[in-house]
Design a protein around this motif. Structure first.
Motif, PDB file in Angstrom:
ATOM      1  N   VAL A  27      37.077  30.260  -0.430  1.00 36.49           N
ATOM      2  CA  VAL A  27      37.713  31.324   0.348  1.00 36.49           C
ATOM      3  C   VAL A  27      37.031  32.660   0.042  1.00 36.49           C
ATOM      4  O   VAL A  27      36.871  33.036  -1.115  1.00 36.49           O
ATOM      5  CB  VAL A  27      39.222  31.419   0.027  1.00 36.49           C
ATOM      6  CG1 VAL A  27      39.853  32.568   0.818  1.00 36.49           C
ATOM      7  CG2 VAL A  27      39.926  30.102   0.350  1.00 36.49           C
ATOM      8  N   VAL A  28      36.637  33.345   1.098  1.00 40.25           N
ATOM      9  CA  VAL A  28      36.073  34.691   0.974  1.00 40.25           C
ATOM     10  C   VAL A  28      36.889  35.617   1.859  1.00 40.25           C
ATOM     11  O   VAL A  28      37.009  35.397   3.067  1.00 40.25           O
ATOM     12  CB  VAL A  28      34.588  34.729   1.389  1.00 40.25           C
ATOM     13  CG1 VAL A  28      34.074  36.171   1.388  1.00 40.25           C
ATOM     14  CG2 VAL A  28      33.748  33.881   0.449  1.00 40.25           C
ATOM     15  N   LYS A  29      37.478  36.641   1.256  1.00 37.38           N
ATOM     16  CA  LYS A  29      38.308  37.590   1.978  1.00 37.38           C
ATOM     17  C   LYS A  29      37.547  38.890   2.163  1.00 37.38           C
ATOM     18  O   LYS A  29      36.985  39.431   1.213  1.00 37.38           O
ATOM     19  CB  LYS A  29      39.604  37.847   1.213  1.00 37.38           C
ATOM     20  CG  LYS A  29      40.606  38.714   1.953  1.00 37.38           C
ATOM     21  CD  LYS A  29      41.898  38.836   1.153  1.00 37.38           C
ATOM     22  CE  LYS A  29      42.929  39.671   1.897  1.00 37.38           C
ATOM     23  NZ  LYS A  29      44.188  39.809   1.111  1.00 37.38           N
ATOM     24  N   ILE A  30      37.519  39.390   3.399  1.00 37.36           N
ATOM     25  CA  ILE A  30      36.815  40.637   3.709  1.00 37.36           C
ATOM     26  C   ILE A  30      37.800  41.802   3.629  1.00 37.36           C
ATOM     27  O   ILE A  30      38.838  41.796   4.298  1.00 37.36           O
ATOM     28  CB  ILE A  30      36.196  40.600   5.122  1.00 37.36           C
ATOM     29  CG1 ILE A  30      35.362  39.325   5.320  1.00 37.36           C
ATOM     30  CG2 ILE A  30      35.362  41.853   5.357  1.00 37.36           C
ATOM     31  CD1 ILE A  30      34.206  39.182   4.395  1.00 37.36           C
ATOM     32  N   LEU A  31      37.502  42.791   2.805  1.00 34.40           N
ATOM     33  CA  LEU A  31      38.322  43.994   2.700  1.00 34.40           C
ATOM     34  C   LEU A  31      37.595  45.161   3.351  1.00 34.40           C
ATOM     35  O   LEU A  31      36.434  45.425   3.044  1.00 34.40           O
ATOM     36  CB  LEU A  31      38.600  44.332   1.229  1.00 34.40           C
ATOM     37  CG  LEU A  31      39.401  43.306   0.417  1.00 34.40           C
ATOM     38  CD1 LEU A  31      39.598  43.814  -0.996  1.00 34.40           C
ATOM     39  CD2 LEU A  31      40.746  43.028   1.063  1.00 34.40           C
ATOM     40  N   HIS A  32      38.288  45.843   4.266  1.00 36.75           N
ATOM     41  CA  HIS A  32      37.693  47.002   4.918  1.00 36.75           C
ATOM     42  C   HIS A  32      37.664  48.188   3.951  1.00 36.75           C
ATOM     43  O   HIS A  32      38.433  48.244   2.995  1.00 36.75           O
ATOM     44  CB  HIS A  32      38.463  47.350   6.190  1.00 36.75           C
ATOM     45  CG  HIS A  32      38.407  46.256   7.217  1.00 36.75           C
ATOM     46  ND1 HIS A  32      37.409  46.170   8.148  1.00 36.75           N
ATOM     47  CD2 HIS A  32      39.211  45.191   7.415  1.00 36.75           C
ATOM     48  CE1 HIS A  32      37.595  45.103   8.897  1.00 36.75           C
ATOM     49  NE2 HIS A  32      38.687  44.485   8.473  1.00 36.75           N
TER      50      HIS A  32
ATOM     51  N   ALA B 193      39.765  30.710  -7.089  1.00 38.84           N
ATOM     52  CA  ALA B 193      38.327  30.988  -7.019  1.00 38.84           C
ATOM     53  C   ALA B 193      38.005  31.910  -5.849  1.00 38.84           C
ATOM     54  O   ALA B 193      36.839  32.104  -5.519  1.00 38.84           O
ATOM     55  CB  ALA B 193      37.549  29.679  -6.876  1.00 38.84           C
ATOM     56  N   GLU B 194      39.024  32.486  -5.227  1.00 38.68           N
ATOM     57  CA  GLU B 194      38.821  33.341  -4.061  1.00 38.68           C
ATOM     58  C   GLU B 194      38.001  34.580  -4.403  1.00 38.68           C
ATOM     59  O   GLU B 194      38.209  35.227  -5.420  1.00 38.68           O
ATOM     60  CB  GLU B 194      40.182  33.776  -3.496  1.00 38.68           C
ATOM     61  CG  GLU B 194      40.080  34.723  -2.300  1.00 38.68           C
ATOM     62  CD  GLU B 194      41.444  35.139  -1.784  1.00 38.68           C
ATOM     63  OE1 GLU B 194      42.246  34.238  -1.452  1.00 38.68           O
ATOM     64  OE2 GLU B 194      41.719  36.347  -1.737  1.00 38.68           O
ATOM     65  N   LEU B 195      37.060  34.892  -3.538  1.00 37.05           N
ATOM     66  CA  LEU B 195      36.265  36.109  -3.664  1.00 37.05           C
ATOM     67  C   LEU B 195      36.716  37.125  -2.619  1.00 37.05           C
ATOM     68  O   LEU B 195      37.085  36.749  -1.505  1.00 37.05           O
ATOM     69  CB  LEU B 195      34.774  35.826  -3.452  1.00 37.05           C
ATOM     70  CG  LEU B 195      34.026  35.018  -4.503  1.00 37.05           C
ATOM     71  CD1 LEU B 195      32.553  34.925  -4.122  1.00 37.05           C
ATOM     72  CD2 LEU B 195      34.173  35.616  -5.891  1.00 37.05           C
ATOM     73  N   SER B 196      36.684  38.392  -2.976  1.00 35.83           N
ATOM     74  CA  SER B 196      36.936  39.467  -2.021  1.00 35.83           C
ATOM     75  C   SER B 196      35.657  40.272  -1.858  1.00 35.83           C
ATOM     76  O   SER B 196      35.037  40.669  -2.839  1.00 35.83           O
ATOM     77  CB  SER B 196      38.057  40.386  -2.519  1.00 35.83           C
ATOM     78  OG  SER B 196      39.295  39.689  -2.563  1.00 35.83           O
ATOM     79  N   VAL B 197      35.273  40.484  -0.602  1.00 35.34           N
ATOM     80  CA  VAL B 197      34.072  41.270  -0.303  1.00 35.34           C
ATOM     81  C   VAL B 197      34.503  42.588   0.313  1.00 35.34           C
ATOM     82  O   VAL B 197      35.148  42.615   1.360  1.00 35.34           O
ATOM     83  CB  VAL B 197      33.134  40.523   0.668  1.00 35.34           C
ATOM     84  CG1 VAL B 197      31.879  41.354   0.938  1.00 35.34           C
ATOM     85  CG2 VAL B 197      32.746  39.163   0.097  1.00 35.34           C
ATOM     86  N   VAL B 198      34.179  43.672  -0.363  1.00 34.39           N
ATOM     87  CA  VAL B 198      34.555  45.006   0.102  1.00 34.39           C
ATOM     88  C   VAL B 198      33.395  45.622   0.874  1.00 34.39           C
ATOM     89  O   VAL B 198      32.253  45.626   0.403  1.00 34.39           O
ATOM     90  CB  VAL B 198      34.933  45.923  -1.084  1.00 34.39           C
ATOM     91  CG1 VAL B 198      35.371  47.294  -0.580  1.00 34.39           C
ATOM     92  CG2 VAL B 198      36.033  45.286  -1.920  1.00 34.39           C
TER      93      VAL B 198
ATOM     94  N   SER C  54      35.999  29.234   4.054  1.00 35.75           N
ATOM     95  CA  SER C  54      36.989  29.892   4.897  1.00 35.75           C
ATOM     96  C   SER C  54      36.859  31.406   4.733  1.00 35.75           C
ATOM     97  O   SER C  54      36.968  31.926   3.624  1.00 35.75           O
ATOM     98  CB  SER C  54      38.407  29.442   4.506  1.00 35.75           C
ATOM     99  OG  SER C  54      39.368  30.110   5.287  1.00 35.75           O
ATOM    100  N   ILE C  55      36.587  32.113   5.853  1.00 31.84           N
ATOM    101  CA  ILE C  55      36.454  33.568   5.843  1.00 31.84           C
ATOM    102  C   ILE C  55      37.747  34.182   6.374  1.00 31.84           C
ATOM    103  O   ILE C  55      38.178  33.877   7.486  1.00 31.84           O
ATOM    104  CB  ILE C  55      35.270  34.039   6.711  1.00 31.84           C
ATOM    105  CG1 ILE C  55      33.954  33.357   6.273  1.00 31.84           C
ATOM    106  CG2 ILE C  55      35.143  35.556   6.655  1.00 31.84           C
ATOM    107  CD1 ILE C  55      33.444  33.803   4.941  1.00 31.84           C
ATOM    108  N   ILE C  56      38.372  35.036   5.585  1.00 32.67           N
ATOM    109  CA  ILE C  56      39.598  35.719   5.998  1.00 32.67           C
ATOM    110  C   ILE C  56      39.261  37.173   6.259  1.00 32.67           C
ATOM    111  O   ILE C  56      38.823  37.895   5.364  1.00 32.67           O
ATOM    112  CB  ILE C  56      40.686  35.616   4.902  1.00 32.67           C
ATOM    113  CG1 ILE C  56      40.989  34.143   4.601  1.00 32.67           C
ATOM    114  CG2 ILE C  56      41.949  36.353   5.339  1.00 32.67           C
ATOM    115  CD1 ILE C  56      41.944  33.947   3.452  1.00 32.67           C
TER     116      ILE C  56
END
Length: 567
Positions: free
Chosen positions: A301-306, A530-535, A564-566
């Motif tokens: 899981v990779v979560k995109i943060l604005h 193991a989720e990553l957040s991409v800022v 999975s991209i959130i």
């Protein structure tokens, strides 16, 4: 064929290479261009440097052709002649039997001699951004060819010979922005093909056989007016997996026909045994839901943060000075990376090295830099400075001027060759030629005026990542294109997600020698997943106008099934 230039005074660069038995030589920029212009071409003594295995001549508008005597450089493995005004290359080029890399991009070529098909050791051919109307027949004789870039030319077709089963190592074909009308159905003969870019051509159909390429992961057919509008929509959405699945069942018409036959057979079965079918469907649905739930848990899981959603937003300003040095940069922040357990950090550094060797073309197309976010002082400035002004604390070394660092690395490289009695060198020494002849060096600078990155050579020891680093600032620079930076960054983040998932799933123990305060803790190390957040990080020009925001909606659109991209 170019006329041999009047000998005159030997160029100091050539004289030095001759005296020191150099294996690499880079000639570029205004000073070299002026010598070519006034001397009527390259000084003939260049063609006597028969120990050279790397020759690069670039950004010389006065260079219009290459002399036949290029054949004398029999040990050449890499010949880089990009960003000149070359309109023809000699047939004698085919006599360079050791040549592995040939880059003739951004010139004025209208054709290539058939003799280049004799380069049996050739692995990389780049003739993009020329005026070539047809490729020579016989490329299948270059059996070690792994990458070919013929983008931005005037090609009406790709030769069938390019799709021969003899090219079993060919993994990348870039032929965008041509006038190609048809893709050969024999493309399924390429077992190693991973990347295919035929965007902005004149294709009306995509052969179904494309789906039979077993390793194909990245296709681009954008900008083609396809007859099948449903397929065109998939193509423009960069849905590689969907496109290949669609082609695999025979396209829209054939796919529907198969489905209708199956539906008819299923209806007959239902008429014979309705209750049995209902029961089976019920259990099937339950099993499918359970499988989906398990698959979802196993996904990365990779979560995109604005930018507006993050308290750790960082902005990068770009100085006009980088335009002629290394103009493109893309950055982002990654949170949640667990580097503390076992060999997690070593795996990450090894993966970065592999990306540098593969997708980054040994740092010739792009360079990756990773920093500990907590050690950065924003805002950052991407600048270019003279080698005697730029100062950096290289990884594992003391602070020094960039010019002194390169001199020291060159001395180490020469010593390596003497000790190991071979031409090739390892480590940072492999990249020295990438900065030869440049008056300014690219660098990323923090608000304290500390240089934290000196691409493509090294990062600063000040921002070095450690096992305790959980938040990373990622940077990709390139002299090729902004899209190249984005593609490399996409690949890096996906690899980080894979590594983080592996670390989390395997529950490695923390190395107590490195972190005594957390000995024997499981790999989760306080992380719940193991989720990553991409800022997102904004890159702006010196006036504050937006140049690029990464990741945008069109970035990280990978078809990796277990990702999975959130957004």
């Amino acid at each position: 064929m170019a006329e041999a230039s009047s000998p005159g005074a030997v160029w100091p660069e050539i004289e030095k290479a001759e005296k020191e038995n150099r294996r690499e030589l880079v000639l570029q920029g205004p000073a070299v261009d002026e010598k070519i212009k006034t001397g009527g071409g390259i000084h003939p003594r260049l063609y006597l440097l028969n120990l050279l295995n790397y020759l690069e001549i670039r950004q010389c508008g006065s260079l219009r052709d290459i002399h036949d005597n290029i054949k004398n450089l029999s040990h050449l493995q890499s010949l880089i002649l990009c960003r000149n005004k070359i309109s023809s290359v000699p047939k004698s080029l085919g006599e360079l039997k050791s040549l592995k890399v040939l880059d003739l991009s951004v010139n004025e070529l209208q054709s290539l001699p058939e003799e280049i098909c004799s380069l049996s050791e050739l692995t990389t051919l780049n003739v993009s951004c020329n005026r070539i109307e047809a490729l020579p027949d016989g490329l299948s004789r270059c059996t070690k060819l792994s990458s070919i870039n013929v983008g931005k030319n005037a090609l009406g077709c790709l030769p069938e010979d390019l799709f021969s089963s003899k090219l079993e190592l060919l993994n990348t074909i870039i032929a965008s922005e041509n006038t190609i009308e048809q893709l050969c159905s024999e493309i399924h003969n390429l077992p190693s093909l991973k990347v295919l870019d035929l965007s902005n051509n004149k294709l009306s159909e995509i052969p179904f056989e494309l789906a039979d390429c077993p390793k194909l992961k990245d296709i681009n057919f954008k900008g083609n007016k396809l007859k099948d509008k449903r397929l065109e929509k998939m193509v423009n959405g960069c849905q590689t997996k969907s496109v290949l699945d669609y082609l695999r069942v025979g396209g829209r018409g054939k796919g529907k026909g198969k489905q209708q036959d199956a539906d008819g057979a299923e209806q007959s079965d239902r008429n014979r045994n309705v209750s049995k079918k209902k029961s089976a469907a019920k259990h099937s649905k339950k099993d499918k839901n359970e499988e989906d739930a398990v698959d979802e848990l196993q996904k990365m899981v990779v979560k995109i943060l604005h930018v507006s959603e993050s308290s750790s937003a960082v902005m990068v300003k770009v100085s006009p000075q980088v335009k002629d040095v290394r103009p493109y940069i893309v950055c982002c922040i990654v949170k949640g990376m667990n580097l503390k357990p076992g060999n997690a950090l070593k795996r990450f550094l090894a993966a970065q090295t592999k990306l540098h060797d593969d997708i980054c073309g040994k740092r010739t197309t792009a360079t990756i830099a990773t920093h500990d976010l907590s050690l950065l002082k924003a805002p950052l400035l991407y600048d270019a400075r003279p080698p005697d002004v730029l100062r950096i604390v290289p990884l594992g070394r003391k602070e020094m001027k960039a010019g002194d660092l390169l001199k020291m690395l060159q001395q180490e490289a020469d010593e390596q060759r003497k000790q190991k009695k071979r031409q090739n060198v390892s480590g940072l020494h492999k990249y020295l030629q990438l900065l030869n002849g440049k008056d300014h060096y690219p660098c990323l600078i923090d608000s304290d005026d500390h240089v934290i990155s000196f691409p493509p050579i090294t990062n600063s020891d000040r921002t070095k990542i450690k096992k305790t680093t959980h938040e990373l600032f990622l940077e990709v620079t390139s002299s090729t294109s902004l899209q190249t930076c984005k593609d490399v960054m996409d690949a890096l983040i996906i690899k980080m997600a894979e590594l983080n998932k592996f670390t989390f799933d395997n529950r490695e123990e923390t190395c107590s020698d490195d972190e005594p305060d957390s000995a024997s803790n499981p790999s989760t190390d306080g992380l719940a997943s193991a989720e990553l957040s991409v800022v997102q990080v904004k890159v702006v020009d010196i006036e504050g106008n937006l140049k690029v925001l990464y990741p945008s909606k069109t970035d990280l659109t990978s078809d990796v099934s277990h990702l999975s991209i959130i957004r």
